[in-house]
Design a protein around this motif. Structure first.
Motif, PDB file in Angstrom:
ATOM      1  N   LEU A  21       0.826  -1.207   0.000  1.00  0.00           N
ATOM      2  CA  LEU A  21       0.000   0.000   0.000  1.00  0.00           C
ATOM      3  C   LEU A  21       0.862   1.258   0.000  1.00  0.00           C
ATOM      4  CD1 LEU A  21      -2.753   1.395   0.179  1.00  0.00           C
ATOM      5  CD2 LEU A  21      -2.615   1.161   2.682  1.00  0.00           C
ATOM      6  N   VAL A  22       1.866   1.292   0.857  1.00  0.00           N
ATOM      7  CA  VAL A  22       2.720   2.481   0.969  1.00  0.00           C
ATOM      8  C   VAL A  22       3.487   2.711  -0.328  1.00  0.00           C
ATOM      9  CG1 VAL A  22       4.738   3.451   2.147  1.00  0.00           C
ATOM     10  CG2 VAL A  22       2.917   2.363   3.487  1.00  0.00           C
ATOM     11  N   ILE A  23       4.062   1.655  -0.881  1.00  0.00           N
ATOM     12  CA  ILE A  23       4.805   1.784  -2.133  1.00  0.00           C
ATOM     13  C   ILE A  23       3.884   2.250  -3.257  1.00  0.00           C
ATOM     14  CG2 ILE A  23       5.863   0.388  -3.966  1.00  0.00           C
ATOM     15  CD1 ILE A  23       7.468  -1.044  -1.869  1.00  0.00           C
ATOM     16  N   THR A  24       2.671   1.738  -3.275  1.00  0.00           N
ATOM     17  CA  THR A  24       1.718   2.153  -4.301  1.00  0.00           C
ATOM     18  C   THR A  24       1.444   3.646  -4.230  1.00  0.00           C
ATOM     19  OG1 THR A  24       0.635  -0.015  -4.346  1.00  0.00           O
ATOM     20  CG2 THR A  24      -0.644   1.863  -5.158  1.00  0.00           C
ATOM     21  N   LEU A 123       6.980  -8.119  -5.331  1.00  0.00           N
ATOM     22  CA  LEU A 123       6.867  -6.710  -4.952  1.00  0.00           C
ATOM     23  C   LEU A 123       7.612  -5.790  -5.919  1.00  0.00           C
ATOM     24  CD1 LEU A 123       5.962  -4.512  -3.017  1.00  0.00           C
ATOM     25  CD2 LEU A 123       7.947  -5.025  -1.577  1.00  0.00           C
ATOM     26  N   HIS A 124       8.861  -6.108  -6.220  1.00  0.00           N
ATOM     27  CA  HIS A 124       9.634  -5.224  -7.093  1.00  0.00           C
ATOM     28  C   HIS A 124       9.092  -5.211  -8.515  1.00  0.00           C
ATOM     29  CE1 HIS A 124      13.007  -3.734  -9.541  1.00  0.00           C
ATOM     30  NE2 HIS A 124      13.275  -2.982  -8.485  1.00  0.00           N
ATOM     31  N   THR A 128       7.644  -2.022 -10.825  1.00  0.00           N
ATOM     32  CA  THR A 128       8.012  -1.713 -12.209  1.00  0.00           C
ATOM     33  C   THR A 128       6.782  -1.377 -13.048  1.00  0.00           C
ATOM     34  OG1 THR A 128       9.983  -3.115 -12.130  1.00  0.00           O
ATOM     35  CG2 THR A 128       9.090  -2.611 -14.307  1.00  0.00           C
ATOM     36  N   THR A 129       5.740  -2.185 -12.930  1.00  0.00           N
ATOM     37  CA  THR A 129       4.530  -1.917 -13.712  1.00  0.00           C
ATOM     38  C   THR A 129       3.757  -0.743 -13.144  1.00  0.00           C
ATOM     39  OG1 THR A 129       2.623  -2.980 -14.764  1.00  0.00           O
ATOM     40  CG2 THR A 129       2.994  -3.516 -12.471  1.00  0.00           C
ATOM     41  N   LEU A 130       3.836  -0.551 -11.826  1.00  0.00           N
ATOM     42  CA  LEU A 130       3.117   0.545 -11.175  1.00  0.00           C
ATOM     43  C   LEU A 130       3.639   1.899 -11.629  1.00  0.00           C
ATOM     44  CD1 LEU A 130       1.026   1.345  -8.993  1.00  0.00           C
ATOM     45  CD2 LEU A 130       2.898   1.300  -7.345  1.00  0.00           C
ATOM     46  N   LEU A 131       4.941   2.014 -11.840  1.00  0.00           N
ATOM     47  CA  LEU A 131       5.527   3.290 -12.254  1.00  0.00           C
ATOM     48  C   LEU A 131       5.002   3.733 -13.617  1.00  0.00           C
ATOM     49  CD1 LEU A 131       9.222   2.800 -11.050  1.00  0.00           C
ATOM     50  CD2 LEU A 131       7.494   4.354 -10.092  1.00  0.00           C
ATOM     51  N   GLY A 132       4.509   2.781 -14.393  1.00  0.00           N
ATOM     52  CA  GLY A 132       3.875   3.129 -15.664  1.00  0.00           C
ATOM     53  C   GLY A 132       2.360   3.198 -15.559  1.00  0.00           C
ATOM     54  N   LEU A 133       1.835   3.038 -14.337  1.00  0.00           N
ATOM     55  CA  LEU A 133       0.384   3.036 -14.095  1.00  0.00           C
ATOM     56  C   LEU A 133      -0.325   2.095 -15.062  1.00  0.00           C
ATOM     57  CD1 LEU A 133      -0.076   6.852 -13.476  1.00  0.00           C
ATOM     58  CD2 LEU A 133      -0.232   5.050 -11.763  1.00  0.00           C
ATOM     59  N   LEU A 341      14.997  -7.297 -11.277  1.00  0.00           N
ATOM     60  CA  LEU A 341      15.827  -6.151 -10.892  1.00  0.00           C
ATOM     61  C   LEU A 341      16.449  -5.415 -12.075  1.00  0.00           C
ATOM     62  CD1 LEU A 341      17.689  -7.561  -7.747  1.00  0.00           C
ATOM     63  CD2 LEU A 341      15.529  -6.304  -7.862  1.00  0.00           C
ATOM     64  N   SER A 342      16.438  -6.028 -13.254  1.00  0.00           N
ATOM     65  CA  SER A 342      17.168  -5.435 -14.386  1.00  0.00           C
ATOM     66  C   SER A 342      16.690  -4.051 -14.814  1.00  0.00           C
ATOM     67  CB  SER A 342      17.128  -6.394 -15.588  1.00  0.00           C
ATOM     68  OG  SER A 342      15.803  -6.613 -16.028  1.00  0.00           O
ATOM     69  N   PRO A 343      15.390  -3.689 -14.693  1.00  0.00           N
ATOM     70  CA  PRO A 343      15.000  -2.340 -15.129  1.00  0.00           C
ATOM     71  C   PRO A 343      15.360  -1.258 -14.117  1.00  0.00           C
ATOM     72  CG  PRO A 343      13.143  -3.888 -15.184  1.00  0.00           C
ATOM     73  CD  PRO A 343      14.218  -4.502 -14.362  1.00  0.00           C
ATOM     74  N   SER A 344      15.799  -1.639 -12.927  1.00  0.00           N
ATOM     75  CA  SER A 344      16.001  -0.675 -11.854  1.00  0.00           C
ATOM     76  C   SER A 344      17.459  -0.245 -11.737  1.00  0.00           C
ATOM     77  CB  SER A 344      15.549  -1.289 -10.519  1.00  0.00           C
ATOM     78  OG  SER A 344      16.492  -2.252 -10.079  1.00  0.00           O
ATOM     79  N   ASP A 345      17.684   0.729 -10.871  1.00  0.00           N
ATOM     80  CA  ASP A 345      19.043   1.209 -10.629  1.00  0.00           C
ATOM     81  C   ASP A 345      19.875   0.200  -9.846  1.00  0.00           C
ATOM     82  OD1 ASP A 345      18.540   3.548 -11.967  1.00  0.00           O
ATOM     83  OD2 ASP A 345      17.923   4.657 -10.185  1.00  0.00           O
ATOM     84  N   LEU A 346      19.249  -0.868  -9.367  1.00  0.00           N
ATOM     85  CA  LEU A 346      20.010  -1.919  -8.695  1.00  0.00           C
ATOM     86  C   LEU A 346      20.859  -2.714  -9.695  1.00  0.00           C
ATOM     87  CD1 LEU A 346      17.229  -3.207  -6.263  1.00  0.00           C
ATOM     88  CD2 LEU A 346      19.211  -1.797  -5.685  1.00  0.00           C
ATOM     89  N   MET A 347      20.511  -2.609 -10.959  1.00  0.00           N
ATOM     90  CA  MET A 347      21.306  -3.224 -12.018  1.00  0.00           C
ATOM     91  C   MET A 347      22.232  -2.158 -12.599  1.00  0.00           C
ATOM     92  SD  MET A 347      22.062  -5.870 -13.878  1.00  0.00           S
ATOM     93  CE  MET A 347      20.743  -7.002 -13.355  1.00  0.00           C
ATOM     94  N   PRO A 348      23.536  -2.426 -12.700  1.00  0.00           N
ATOM     95  CA  PRO A 348      24.452  -1.436 -13.280  1.00  0.00           C
ATOM     96  C   PRO A 348      23.958  -0.958 -14.646  1.00  0.00           C
ATOM     97  CG  PRO A 348      25.688  -3.237 -12.316  1.00  0.00           C
ATOM     98  CD  PRO A 348      24.242  -3.634 -12.247  1.00  0.00           C
ATOM     99  N   LYS A 349      23.958   0.364 -14.840  1.00  0.00           N
ATOM    100  CA  LYS A 349      23.417   0.955 -16.058  1.00  0.00           C
ATOM    101  C   LYS A 349      24.102   0.417 -17.308  1.00  0.00           C
ATOM    102  CE  LYS A 349      22.385   5.399 -18.230  1.00  0.00           C
ATOM    103  NZ  LYS A 349      22.490   6.882 -18.100  1.00  0.00           N
ATOM    104  N   PHE A 350      25.410   0.204 -17.231  1.00  0.00           N
ATOM    105  CA  PHE A 350      26.159  -0.280 -18.393  1.00  0.00           C
ATOM    106  C   PHE A 350      25.630  -1.631 -18.855  1.00  0.00           C
ATOM    107  CE2 PHE A 350      29.587  -2.828 -20.231  1.00  0.00           C
ATOM    108  CZ  PHE A 350      29.997  -1.996 -21.266  1.00  0.00           C
ATOM    109  N   ILE A 351      25.374  -2.512 -17.912  1.00  0.00           N
ATOM    110  CA  ILE A 351      24.848  -3.846 -18.251  1.00  0.00           C
ATOM    111  C   ILE A 351      23.423  -3.728 -18.765  1.00  0.00           C
ATOM    112  CG2 ILE A 351      24.239  -6.115 -17.338  1.00  0.00           C
ATOM    113  CD1 ILE A 351      26.514  -5.803 -15.334  1.00  0.00           C
ATOM    114  N   ARG A 352      22.621  -2.918 -18.094  1.00  0.00           N
ATOM    115  CA  ARG A 352      21.215  -2.777 -18.479  1.00  0.00           C
ATOM    116  C   ARG A 352      21.082  -2.199 -19.887  1.00  0.00           C
ATOM    117  NH1 ARG A 352      19.802   0.238 -14.569  1.00  0.00           N
ATOM    118  NH2 ARG A 352      19.774   2.275 -15.592  1.00  0.00           N
ATOM    119  N   GLU A 353      21.841  -1.145 -20.180  1.00  0.00           N
ATOM    120  CA  GLU A 353      21.691  -0.439 -21.453  1.00  0.00           C
ATOM    121  C   GLU A 353      22.403  -1.112 -22.617  1.00  0.00           C
ATOM    122  OE1 GLU A 353      19.683   2.067 -21.934  1.00  0.00           O
ATOM    123  OE2 GLU A 353      19.079   2.055 -19.826  1.00  0.00           O
TER     124      GLU A 353
END
Length: 390
Positions: A21-24, A123-124, A128-133, A341-353
């Motif tokens: 609820l709080v994260i939402t 949860l995570h 990810t989907t919540l941030l795009g509503l 975790l790959s779409p988040s900042d927990l994944m190094p940007k270089f690897i993600r991009e």
């Protein structure tokens, strides 16, 4: 892993529900404050364009970018939120998404500790989907509830969820995969026909029959165009098995057909285990298979779509017999890291991009887990799976 989730913090249902609820609320408010809620504008447009009998699938650059891809019945789902100011409607929309998905998961025939574990695991991916509503949490719930009500032999309501899913975003048709688990197939078919008529007609109450009939034709045309657009090598869609192969091979002309035929064949083989239908573990494994299949074989899959598949991953993992095979633990951790975790900042940007997004590698763990599920469903006895409900 099992000991980890038995810690009191993770087993207390109140903690995880509060966190969801709080994260939402925080996430939706953040998106509103920075003005990043284009999807919600599209959703609102479905309602207002329907009541004003405007085309649902043309571009409205003064309102939002991109196109609507939802059926006209979606206008009724979004209506209570669309008529409110955005800062209220968005928060309530986010809470509704969270609440319906949590409720659907709690209806699964599992022990409370397993249900709580699923909520933690997903949860995570939900964030990810919540941030795009997105609508994906509700679609996930629709698929789950079609299974739940078939499992409870309440086929009238199971049919309602299946048809609703089809009339909103087509994905709901996968609920038909549970057809053979019901004893009253005639009532089920009759219920599907009944709800098809009801949901086809219902949007006419806020528009007109002529408008809705024409809109369904436009919807089909728009989906054909979208499917063609999805398969570009730089698309944010096509995060699926076929898209992964196309991007690794750098060939956008690779056809979906061999993959779809192979996937359907493997999926269909599960039904040969007729004697296992009575086992709760087999039916839940089928649900996990359906949830993952829906995403990894769809060119429309994007990162936020993976809440559907990841609930399937969580169900697959929590019902494993103890001790869980080390390879399955590896696959589960691999999915947490590379899919969730790959779409988040927990994944190094270089690897993600440079690797994960360009090659659609978010799909890879789910593909491997789905293959593992097929292997289990074709070879295992399910009377010892961890599926005793409270």
């Amino acid at each position: 892993m099992n000991t980890f989730f038995k810690h009191s913090f993770f087993t207390n249902k109140k903690y995880i529900l509060t966190i969801w609820l709080v994260i939402t609320i925080i996430s939706v408010v953040k998106q509103f404050l920075i003005g990043n809620y284009n999807n919600y504008k599209i959703f609102k447009g479905v309602y207002f364009h329907t009541i004003n009998k405007l085309p649902l699938y043309k571009e409205y650059p003064l309102e939002y970018f991109d196109h609507n891809h939802y059926g006209p019945v979606f206008s009724l789902i979004i209506a209570p939120f669309a008529i409110l100011p955005d800062y209220i409607g968005m928060v309530l929309w986010g809470i509704f998404n969270a609440a319906i998905l949590v409720w659907a998961i709690t209806q699964l025939p599992l022990k409370q500790i397993q249900i709580t574990a699923i909520l933690w695991i997903c949860l995570h991916e939900f964030l990810t989907t919540l941030l795009g509503l997105q609508f994906n949490p509700i679609m996930t719930a629709i698929i789950i509830l079609s299974f739940v009500y078939i499992d409870k032999e309440k086929v009238f309501w199971a049919a309602m969820f299946i048809v609703l899913g089809v009339f909103v975003k087509l994905y709901g048709i996968v609920g038909l995969a549970f057809f053979f688990f019901t004893k009253d197939k005639i009532k089920f078919i009759a219920s599907l026909i009944f709800w098809s008529v009801v949901l086809f007609v219902l949007p006419m109450l806020i528009s007109s029959p002529e408008y809705i009939l024409h809109t369904y034709i436009e919807w089909f045309d728009r989906l054909v165009v979208k499917n063609a657009e999805n398969t570009g090598l730089n698309s944010y869609q096509d995060i699926c098995l076929m898209g992964m192969v196309r991007r690794i091979m750098q060939d956008s002309t690779i056809s979906n057909l061999p993959f779809l035929l192979g996937g359907i064949l493997l999926f269909g083989l599960q039904y040969l285990r007729i004697k296992e239908y009575k086992e709760k573990g087999f039916r839940l494994m089928m649900l996990a298979s359906v949830l993952i299949f829906t995403v990894i074989f769809s060119t429309g899959s994007e990162s936020p779509t993976y809440i559907i598949a990841f609930v399937g991953v969580a169900i697959w993992f929590v019902i494993q017999p103890k001790p869980i095979a080390k390879f399955y633990i590896f696959l589960f951790i691999f999915a947490i890291i590379l899919t969730s975790l790959s779409p988040s900042d927990l994944m190094p940007k270089f690897i993600r991009e440079n690797y994960i997004r360009p090659f659609a590698l978010k799909a890879l763990p789910c593909v491997l887990i789905w293959i593992a599920i097929i292997y289990e469903m074709l070879t295992k006895k399910f009377n010892n799976y961890n599926t005793l409900s409270n």
